[in-house]
Design an enzyme around this catalytic site. Structure first.
Site, PDB file in Angstrom:
ATOM      1  N   HIS A  18       0.843  -1.206   0.000  1.00 26.90           N
ATOM      2  CA  HIS A  18       0.000   0.000   0.000  1.00 26.90           C
ATOM      3  C   HIS A  18       0.878   1.256   0.000  1.00 26.90           C
ATOM      4  CE1 HIS A  18      -3.136  -2.536   2.344  1.00 26.90           C
ATOM      5  NE2 HIS A  18      -3.572  -2.407   1.101  1.00 26.90           N
ATOM      6  N   LYS A  42     -17.691  -5.996   7.365  1.00 26.33           N
ATOM      7  CA  LYS A  42     -16.387  -6.622   7.462  1.00 26.33           C
ATOM      8  C   LYS A  42     -15.821  -6.435   8.864  1.00 26.33           C
ATOM      9  CE  LYS A  42     -12.285  -6.807   4.532  1.00 26.33           C
ATOM     10  NZ  LYS A  42     -11.560  -6.115   3.466  1.00 26.33           N
ATOM     11  N   ARG A  91      -1.704  -6.488  -7.791  1.00 29.45           N
ATOM     12  CA  ARG A  91      -0.580  -7.368  -7.499  1.00 29.45           C
ATOM     13  C   ARG A  91      -0.506  -8.555  -8.437  1.00 29.45           C
ATOM     14  NH1 ARG A  91      -2.302  -9.109  -1.796  1.00 29.45           N
ATOM     15  NH2 ARG A  91      -4.194  -9.140  -2.993  1.00 29.45           N
ATOM     16  N   SER A 129      -3.059  -7.670   3.449  1.00 26.47           N
ATOM     17  CA  SER A 129      -3.416  -7.448   4.848  1.00 26.47           C
ATOM     18  C   SER A 129      -3.799  -8.758   5.530  1.00 26.47           C
ATOM     19  CB  SER A 129      -4.563  -6.439   4.944  1.00 26.47           C
ATOM     20  OG  SER A 129      -4.133  -5.178   4.512  1.00 26.47           O
TER      21      SER A 129
END
Length: 172
Positions: A18, A42, A91, A129
């Site tokens: 990030h 979430k 990514r 993450s």
């Protein structure tokens, strides 16, 4: 007219991947707004306020970076920031597929907002993450600093220790 872009995400926690996208994006625009999304569906490790604080800490050397919270649609947040560009980091090929779908939806919601993709530097393509949450209890500080900014390692450890304390004894 200044060039302003918005980079949105959950950043729970912020990773070196990030940060790499933030640093590179900040060199392309006059002002970069990092939007910390709040998703009530979430389960987050850090609160939105904590995530903002962590991002502000690791981007303090970038004078054109502003960190804000938002909930709702990213395109609405981008409009509210008076920007016309969303920055997205990718990514892998699976990221591209997901981001492509989101870009098409965003274009339907607001055709004036463009999405710009930045490929993650090779050294960060495996960093996520969720990976950080999995390895934190097993990795040493130096190992963790290969994935997250060194200045947040202690915050990450403290938060995960607090979460472990909150788990009932019989479910550990």
């Amino acid at each position: 007219m200044s060039r302003r872009a918005v980079y949105t995400g959950s950043f729970d926690p912020i990773t070196l991947g990030h940060l790499n996208i933030i640093q590179r994006s900040s060199r392309l625009v006059d002002e970069l707004v990092v939007g910390v999304g709040i998703n009530i569906e979430k389960q987050s490790l850090f609160t939105a306020d904590e995530r903002v604080t962590l991002i502000e800490r690791v981007t303090a050397d970038l004078p054109n970076v502003i960190v804000k919270q938002f909930n709702g649609l990213a395109v609405t947040f981008v409009r509210d920031c008076r920007a016309r560009v969303i920055v997205r980091g990718v990514r892998s090929l699976s990221d591209i597929e997901t981001e492509f779908t989101m870009t098409l939806a965003n274009r339907k919601l607001d055709p004036d907002i463009e999405t710009v993709f930045l490929m993650a530097d090779e050294e960060f393509t495996h960093v996520s993450s969720s990976l950080i949450k999995q390895i934190t209890s097993l990795a040493g500080d130096a190992e963790l600093a290969r994935f997250v900014p060194e200045s947040i390692v202690s915050d990450l450890r403290a938060k995960l220790a607090d979460d472990q304390l909150a788990v009932p004894e019989d479910s550990r």
